[in-house]
Scaffold this motif. Structure first.
Motif, PDB file in Angstrom:
ATOM      1  N   THR A  47       0.849  -1.178   0.000  1.00 49.62           N
ATOM      2  CA  THR A  47       0.000   0.000   0.000  1.00 49.62           C
ATOM      3  C   THR A  47       0.890   1.235   0.000  1.00 49.62           C
ATOM      4  N   ILE A  48       0.592   2.218  -0.831  1.00 48.57           N
ATOM      5  CA  ILE A  48       1.309   3.493  -0.789  1.00 48.57           C
ATOM      6  C   ILE A  48       0.819   4.264   0.429  1.00 48.57           C
ATOM      7  N   LYS A  49       1.737   4.672   1.270  1.00 42.39           N
ATOM      8  CA  LYS A  49       1.368   5.403   2.478  1.00 42.39           C
ATOM      9  C   LYS A  49       1.785   6.870   2.367  1.00 42.39           C
ATOM     10  N   PHE A  50       0.789   7.743   2.413  1.00 42.72           N
ATOM     11  CA  PHE A  50       1.009   9.180   2.481  1.00 42.72           C
ATOM     12  C   PHE A  50       0.867   9.617   3.938  1.00 42.72           C
ATOM     13  N   GLY A  51       1.878  10.251   4.499  1.00 46.71           N
ATOM     14  CA  GLY A  51       1.739  10.880   5.803  1.00 46.71           C
ATOM     15  C   GLY A  51       1.321  12.324   5.629  1.00 46.71           C
ATOM     16  N   TYR A  52       0.435  12.798   6.469  1.00 46.84           N
ATOM     17  CA  TYR A  52       0.001  14.196   6.377  1.00 46.84           C
ATOM     18  C   TYR A  52      -0.111  14.787   7.783  1.00 46.84           C
ATOM     19  N   VAL A  53       0.575  15.911   8.008  1.00 49.82           N
ATOM     20  CA  VAL A  53       0.578  16.583   9.306  1.00 49.82           C
ATOM     21  C   VAL A  53       0.093  18.013   9.125  1.00 49.82           C
ATOM     22  N   SER A  54      -0.832  18.430  10.003  1.00 46.24           N
ATOM     23  CA  SER A  54      -1.316  19.813   9.991  1.00 46.24           C
ATOM     24  C   SER A  54      -1.802  20.177  11.393  1.00 46.24           C
ATOM     25  N   PRO A  55      -1.978  21.484  11.676  1.00 43.26           N
ATOM     26  CA  PRO A  55      -2.429  21.908  13.011  1.00 43.26           C
ATOM     27  C   PRO A  55      -3.947  21.875  13.145  1.00 43.26           C
ATOM     28  N   GLN A  56      -4.487  20.733  13.461  1.00 45.78           N
ATOM     29  CA  GLN A  56      -5.939  20.574  13.488  1.00 45.78           C
ATOM     30  C   GLN A  56      -6.576  21.093  14.772  1.00 45.78           C
ATOM     31  N   ALA A  91      -3.874   3.181  -2.008  1.00 45.20           N
ATOM     32  CA  ALA A  91      -3.326   4.393  -1.392  1.00 45.20           C
ATOM     33  C   ALA A  91      -3.975   4.611  -0.031  1.00 45.20           C
ATOM     34  N   GLU A  92      -3.170   4.942   0.941  1.00 43.39           N
ATOM     35  CA  GLU A  92      -3.645   5.190   2.297  1.00 43.39           C
ATOM     36  C   GLU A  92      -3.072   6.519   2.780  1.00 43.39           C
ATOM     37  N   ILE A  93      -3.909   7.356   3.377  1.00 48.50           N
ATOM     38  CA  ILE A  93      -3.476   8.645   3.912  1.00 48.50           C
ATOM     39  C   ILE A  93      -3.531   8.579   5.431  1.00 48.50           C
ATOM     40  N   LEU A  94      -2.402   8.747   6.073  1.00 50.73           N
ATOM     41  CA  LEU A  94      -2.297   8.709   7.528  1.00 50.73           C
ATOM     42  C   LEU A  94      -2.172  10.140   8.033  1.00 50.73           C
ATOM     43  N   VAL A  95      -3.167  10.590   8.776  1.00 51.28           N
ATOM     44  CA  VAL A  95      -3.276  11.995   9.178  1.00 51.28           C
ATOM     45  C   VAL A  95      -2.889  12.147  10.652  1.00 51.28           C
ATOM     46  N   ARG A  96      -2.106  13.185  10.941  1.00 49.08           N
ATOM     47  CA  ARG A  96      -1.718  13.466  12.312  1.00 49.08           C
ATOM     48  C   ARG A  96      -1.875  14.961  12.607  1.00 49.08           C
ATOM     49  N   ASP A  97      -2.224  15.248  13.844  1.00 46.22           N
ATOM     50  CA  ASP A  97      -2.452  16.615  14.324  1.00 46.22           C
ATOM     51  C   ASP A  97      -1.198  17.118  15.040  1.00 46.22           C
ATOM     52  N   GLU A 117       6.110   3.903   8.562  1.00 51.02           N
ATOM     53  CA  GLU A 117       6.936   3.716   7.371  1.00 51.02           C
ATOM     54  C   GLU A 117       6.307   4.332   6.120  1.00 51.02           C
ATOM     55  N   VAL A 118       5.910   5.602   6.238  1.00 48.89           N
ATOM     56  CA  VAL A 118       5.273   6.278   5.110  1.00 48.89           C
ATOM     57  C   VAL A 118       6.235   6.389   3.937  1.00 48.89           C
ATOM     58  N   ASP A 119       5.660   6.399   2.744  1.00 51.19           N
ATOM     59  CA  ASP A 119       6.465   6.521   1.528  1.00 51.19           C
ATOM     60  C   ASP A 119       6.767   7.973   1.193  1.00 51.19           C
ATOM     61  N   ILE A 120       5.872   8.874   1.602  1.00 57.08           N
ATOM     62  CA  ILE A 120       6.050  10.299   1.322  1.00 57.08           C
ATOM     63  C   ILE A 120       5.317  11.081   2.405  1.00 57.08           C
ATOM     64  N   MET A 121       5.914  12.177   2.823  1.00 54.82           N
ATOM     65  CA  MET A 121       5.326  13.022   3.865  1.00 54.82           C
ATOM     66  C   MET A 121       4.820  14.316   3.248  1.00 54.82           C
ATOM     67  N   LEU A 122       3.620  14.718   3.677  1.00 58.23           N
ATOM     68  CA  LEU A 122       3.040  15.989   3.279  1.00 58.23           C
ATOM     69  C   LEU A 122       2.743  16.769   4.547  1.00 58.23           C
ATOM     70  N   VAL A 142      13.392  10.749   4.036  1.00 59.91           N
ATOM     71  CA  VAL A 142      12.029  10.497   3.560  1.00 59.91           C
ATOM     72  C   VAL A 142      11.595  11.654   2.673  1.00 59.91           C
ATOM     73  N   PRO A 143      11.099  11.421   1.475  1.00 61.92           N
ATOM     74  CA  PRO A 143      10.629  12.515   0.613  1.00 61.92           C
ATOM     75  C   PRO A 143       9.515  13.305   1.293  1.00 61.92           C
ATOM     76  N   CYS A 144       9.604  14.622   1.220  1.00 65.87           N
ATOM     77  CA  CYS A 144       8.645  15.483   1.914  1.00 65.87           C
ATOM     78  C   CYS A 144       8.298  16.678   1.045  1.00 65.87           C
ATOM     79  N   ILE A 145       7.008  17.009   1.018  1.00 70.96           N
ATOM     80  CA  ILE A 145       6.517  18.204   0.336  1.00 70.96           C
ATOM     81  C   ILE A 145       5.753  19.040   1.357  1.00 70.96           C
ATOM     82  N   SER A 146       6.059  20.329   1.415  1.00 76.33           N
ATOM     83  CA  SER A 146       5.415  21.219   2.389  1.00 76.33           C
ATOM     84  C   SER A 146       4.879  22.463   1.695  1.00 76.33           C
TER      85      SER A 146
END
Length: 439
Positions: A47-56, A91-97, A117-122, A142-146
């Motif tokens: 599974t492709i894992k996208f990590g996503y972090v934002s101030p929720q 594709a799976e999106i793992l969201v964190r606050d 073990e995310v494949d890419i961090m957003l 780890v590849p990261c886009i911000s």
């Protein structure tokens, strides 16, 4: 010069990352995504894992107000998977606050990297979130886009400078505008009205405030060159409850223009106290604190004609590379589904996933972080916020996006509507009116 960092937020587990890279990061798929009438055939083991972090939550939560809406739409777009090479992967999106806290942002980024073990961090929304997450990705390869932070505030505090010999990052890439753009937009608005050119600077002691008030790359040198006088009483801590020192300095200096970059709760406190203490500038152009309808509505009627930068709106003439939706269509869909007014981060959070999906498709092989990183570096993609292009950018690791100036006006479909009043740097965005003085 290679990237080096002494940031205490770093957490290194190079042996684990090395194993993941060598093994291709194969894990059992646990994501169950909906399908159409014909179910797609997925690669069974991955599974492709996208990590996503934002101030929720916390004082920066306004930046993530539309996250659930965007993520729901992105998950729907990805329900049939992503094709890389000859295989289609779930594709799976793992969201964190981040909870609006830099240490927390670093912690959850580390968990996403080392445990999930995310494949890419957003990551999105202000240097307090983008920087510690980017730092974790840089050190753990780890590849990261911000996005949603002026590029200087993302780059310089992390030890890299935009000058010959200043170096670059290996794994982290950013798209947004820069201080040079917001300064040009603000002064363009100010010069359209008659003032004494005395500017009150409201800069907190954080990455944004220190960048905006920096004597070399921030507002001070440009304002001086353009004939403005800046009154800067010094830095203050976020979540302050008393701005009397700043207000007294501005009144004494007879400032007719206010500028700064403050979190929404602090601007509400400041503006209320300014009115109570008789500081009434002709112009107030404020970043961060005046970006959101909820922030200006909290001021009641005294928010009329407050101005700010506008990075995205329904009037921006761009469309999504994932869905084909226009900026207006996406904004209106958010309003229909939420009952709320559109907000600027909608476009940029959506664009994060546009760019990430495009890079994953071009990476050639899942489980090779270096290939994903190289695909990000070679990006040249038209998105719902405009063109994102690191391939041809003169600034290492940075792709600049358009910014215009706007004012909040009472009336319209909501309590306040945003009117575009300066498009000097982005003439493709239509004007909606002229600059007006505060009443």
């Amino acid at each position: 010069m290679k990237y080096k960092n002494n940031n205490p937020h770093f957490n290194v587990d190079s042996s684990r990352r090395s194993f993941i890279k060598k093994s291709g990061g194969i894990v059992a798929s646990v994501a169950v995504l909906g399908g159409g009438s014909i179910a797609p055939v997925f690669a069974a083991e991955r599974t492709i894992k996208f990590g996503y972090v934002s101030p929720q939550t916390g004082p920066l939560a306004s930046f993530a107000e539309a996250d659930d809406f965007i993520l729901t739409g992105i998950r729907e777009k990805l329900k049939n998977g992503i094709k890389i090479g000859s295989k289609v992967y779930r594709a799976e999106i793992l969201v964190r606050d981040s909870q609006s806290n830099a240490s927390r942002a670093s912690e959850v980024a580390s968990q996403l990297i080392l445990e999930e073990e995310v494949d890419i961090m957003l990551v999105a929304a202000t240097p307090e979130t983008t920087n510690p997450v980017s730092d974790q990705c840089e050190v753990n390869e780890v590849p990261c886009i911000s996005t949603i932070a002026p590029w200087q505030a993302w780059m310089i505090p992390r030890g890299v400078f935009p000058a010959p010999g200043g170096g670059s990052f290996d794994w982290t890439y950013h798209f947004f505008w820069g201080l040079e753009d917001v300064i040009s937009t603000y002064t363009g608005m100010w010069e359209s009205l008659g003032t004494n050119k005395v500017v009150a600077g409201l800069f907190p002691n954080d990455s944004d405030g220190n960048a905006w008030g920096d004597p070399s790359v921030g507002f001070p040198p440009v304002l001086a060159k353009k004939g403005f006088k800046l009154i800067d009483p010094g830095r203050f801590q976020n979540m302050s409850d008393d701005f009397s020192t700043q207000i007294n300095a501005y009144r004494k200096g007879e400032a007719e223009i206010l500028t700064g970059v403050v979190i929404p709760p602090d601007f509400t406190t400041f503006w209320t106290q300014a009115k109570q203490q008789g500081f009434n500038p002709k112009i107030a152009s404020v970043g961060k604190g005046m970006l959101f309808p909820s922030a200006v509505e909290s001021l009641g009627n005294v928010g009329h004609n407050l101005s700010t930068e506008v990075w995205w709106s329904p009037n921006h003439p761009f469309s999504s590379s994932l869905s084909g939706e226009s900026a207006r269509e996406l904004a209106m869909e958010y309003s229909r589904s939420s009952g709320k007014q559109w907000t600027q981060p909608i476009g940029f959070v959506h664009a994060l996933f546009e760019v990430a999906v495009d890079a994953m498709k071009r990476s050639g092989e899942l489980g090779e972080p270096g290939l994903v990183r190289d695909a990000i570096r070679d990006t040249n993609l038209n998105t719902i916020v405009g063109n994102v292009n690191w391939k041809d950018s003169p600034i290492p690791n940075v792709s600049k996006t358009p910014v215009v100036g706007g004012q909040w006006r009472l009336g319209g479909d909501y309590m306040y509507d945003m009117v575009i009043i300066n498009n000097d740097l982005a003439p493709e965005v239509p004007l909606g009116g002229d600059m007006q003085a505060l009443s």
